[in-house]
Scaffold this active site. Structure first.
Site, PDB file in Angstrom:
ATOM      1  N   GLY A  27       0.638  -1.004  -0.211  1.00 25.99           N
ATOM      2  CA  GLY A  27       0.141  -0.181  -0.563  1.00 25.99           C
ATOM      3  C   GLY A  27       0.677   1.315  -0.094  1.00 25.99           C
ATOM      4  O   GLY A  27       1.862   1.561  -0.072  1.00 25.99           O
ATOM      5  N   SER A  28       0.035   2.201   0.217  1.00 25.95           N
ATOM      6  CA  SER A  28       1.090   3.906  -0.319  1.00 25.95           C
ATOM      7  C   SER A  28       1.942   4.181   1.269  1.00 25.95           C
ATOM      8  O   SER A  28       2.741   4.136   0.668  1.00 25.95           O
ATOM      9  CB  SER A  28      -0.183   4.667  -1.137  1.00 25.95           C
ATOM     10  OG  SER A  28      -0.967   5.390   0.277  1.00 25.95           O
ATOM     11  N   ASP A  82       3.500  -2.625   7.949  1.00 28.53           N
ATOM     12  CA  ASP A  82       2.262  -2.584   8.025  1.00 28.53           C
ATOM     13  C   ASP A  82       1.171  -1.188   7.186  1.00 28.53           C
ATOM     14  O   ASP A  82       0.431  -0.951   8.959  1.00 28.53           O
ATOM     15  CB  ASP A  82       2.010  -3.963   7.080  1.00 28.53           C
ATOM     16  CG  ASP A  82       0.720  -4.629   5.811  1.00 28.53           C
ATOM     17  OD1 ASP A  82       0.805  -3.640   4.987  1.00 28.53           O
ATOM     18  OD2 ASP A  82       0.605  -5.076   5.537  1.00 28.53           O
ATOM     19  N   GLY A  83       0.117  -1.404   6.276  1.00 27.43           N
ATOM     20  CA  GLY A  83      -0.687  -0.084   6.680  1.00 27.43           C
ATOM     21  C   GLY A  83      -2.602  -0.864   7.073  1.00 27.43           C
ATOM     22  O   GLY A  83      -1.959  -2.351   7.212  1.00 27.43           O
ATOM     23  N   GLY A  96      -7.101  -4.843   3.126  1.00 30.46           N
ATOM     24  CA  GLY A  96      -6.962  -5.789   1.357  1.00 30.46           C
ATOM     25  C   GLY A  96      -7.327  -4.556   0.623  1.00 30.46           C
ATOM     26  O   GLY A  96      -8.129  -4.724  -0.439  1.00 30.46           O
ATOM     27  N   GLY A  98      -5.609  -3.185  -1.228  1.00 37.82           N
ATOM     28  CA  GLY A  98      -4.456  -3.888  -2.098  1.00 37.82           C
ATOM     29  C   GLY A  98      -4.880  -4.627  -2.660  1.00 37.82           C
ATOM     30  O   GLY A  98      -3.153  -5.060  -3.473  1.00 37.82           O
ATOM     31  N   GLU A 104       0.120 -10.455   3.803  1.00 42.78           N
ATOM     32  CA  GLU A 104       0.020  -9.587   4.209  1.00 42.78           C
ATOM     33  C   GLU A 104      -0.875 -10.556   6.072  1.00 42.78           C
ATOM     34  O   GLU A 104       0.269 -10.906   6.965  1.00 42.78           O
ATOM     35  CB  GLU A 104      -0.749  -8.030   4.204  1.00 42.78           C
ATOM     36  CG  GLU A 104      -0.611  -7.603   3.205  1.00 42.78           C
ATOM     37  CD  GLU A 104      -1.412  -6.794   3.323  1.00 42.78           C
ATOM     38  OE1 GLU A 104      -1.125  -5.088   2.033  1.00 42.78           O
ATOM     39  OE2 GLU A 104      -2.700  -6.835   3.003  1.00 42.78           O
TER      40      GLU A 104
HETATM   41  C1  5RP Z   1      -3.510  -3.680   0.990  1.00 39.70           C
HETATM   42  C2  5RP Z   1      -3.395  -2.941   1.804  1.00 39.70           C
HETATM   43  C3  5RP Z   1      -3.195  -1.937   2.921  1.00 39.70           C
HETATM   44  O1  5RP Z   1      -1.857  -2.039   3.574  1.00 39.70           O
HETATM   45  C4  5RP Z   1      -4.388  -1.091   2.519  1.00 39.70           C
HETATM   46  O2  5RP Z   1      -4.795  -1.032   1.849  1.00 39.70           O
HETATM   47  C5  5RP Z   1      -4.079   0.653   2.822  1.00 39.70           C
HETATM   48  O3  5RP Z   1      -3.290   0.980   2.046  1.00 39.70           O
HETATM   49  P1  5RP Z   1      -2.961   2.753   2.075  1.00 39.70           P
HETATM   50  O4  5RP Z   1      -1.558   2.567   2.662  1.00 39.70           O
HETATM   51  O5  5RP Z   1      -2.564   2.365   0.477  1.00 39.70           O
HETATM   52  O6  5RP Z   1      -4.294   3.243   2.516  1.00 39.70           O
HETATM   53  O7  5RP Z   1      -4.654  -3.858   2.925  1.00 39.70           O
HETATM   54  O8  5RP Z   1      -3.969  -5.305   1.088  1.00 39.70           O
END
Ligand code: 5RP
Length: 231
Positions: A27-28, A82-83, A96, A98, A104
């Site tokens: 994710g970002s 992780d995000g 999820g 992403g 994850e």
């Molecule tokens: C990907 C994820 C990401 O961690 C989640 O979507 C957050 O993404 P972002 O930091 O771009 O808001 O779970 O599967």
């Protein structure tokens, strides 16, 4: 918002020590953590190995000079950063959006510490608020059957469509993603149990009792939330 994500990511990377195996989230926001880890490893001559949770994380690790390894070689991960898409007061999560949820969750479950990074918009009183869906990774063979079963337990389902590609999103594992809206979720652990019992469900985006700390980037700084893991 980008500045808030970056602040959270840079704070979380301070948990990494020399010799650590580090789970690299997707994710970002996680992308900032991979960048920060690459910078720290270079500046402080840290020897770390990354376990990417997605193809995105793998490419970012290569870009930022973090050597990667596998769960076969290192089934115990020191820390994962992780995000998240939603974070409740107990640090239960929805992840999820992403489509990296399965890897994850596997990496998180193998980790001694799970550090979540996000901006303050991700904090909610209860998971599922604001019509946020729970992503569910599904074997393509089972899509229609799983959709019906999720509807039977109260979810409104949509098969996630790709962007920049016609047809459904295909995950790094070759599966599809069903986004299921349940409204405010009273008992996320029970919902997780019900969803995981459906044949064809590979994984859900409900991360229950996995995170032990979160760094939340705000306009004025970074808030740290901690919880004791009982598992
Ligand atoms: C990907 C994820 C990401 O961690 C989640 O979507 C957050 O993404 P972002 O930091 O771009 O808001 O779970 O599967």
């Amino acid at each position: 918002m980008e500045a808030a994500k970056k602040k959270a990511a840079y704070a979380a990377v301070q948990h990494v020590k020399d010799g650590f195996i580090v789970g690299l989230g997707s994710g970002s926001t996680a992308a900032y953590a991979i960048e920060a880890l690459g910078e720290r490893a270079k500046r402080e001559h840290l020897s770390v190995l990354g376990i990417p949770t997605s193809y995105q994380a793998f490419l970012l690790a290569v870009k930022h000079g973090i050597p990667v390894t596998t769960l076969e070689e290192h089934p115990v991960v020191d820390v994962t950063i992780d995000g998240a898409d939603q974070i409740d007061p107990k640090l239960n999560l929805i992840k999820g959006m992403g489509a990296a949820l399965a890897r994850e969750k596997i990496v998180a479950s193998a980790s001694k510490q799970n550090i979540i990074i996000a901006d303050e918009h991700k904090k909610v009183a209860a998971l599922g608020e604001n019509g946020h869906p729970v992503p569910v990774e599904v074997l393509p063979f089972a899509i229609a059957v799983v959709q019906r079963r999720i509807e039977a337990v109260g979810g409104k389902t949509v098969l996630r469509e790709g962007k920049g590609k016609l047809g459904p999103v295909i995950t790094d594992n070759g599966n599809a993603v069903i986004d299921a809206v349940f409204g405010v979720i009273d008992d996320a652990a029970e919902l997780e149990r019900k969803l995981k019992m459906i044949p064809g469900v590979v994984e859900t985006g409900l991360f229950i009792r996995l995170a032990n700390a979160a760094y939340i980037g705000t306009v004025s700084g970074v808030e740290k939330i901690e919880r004791k893991i009982l598992r």
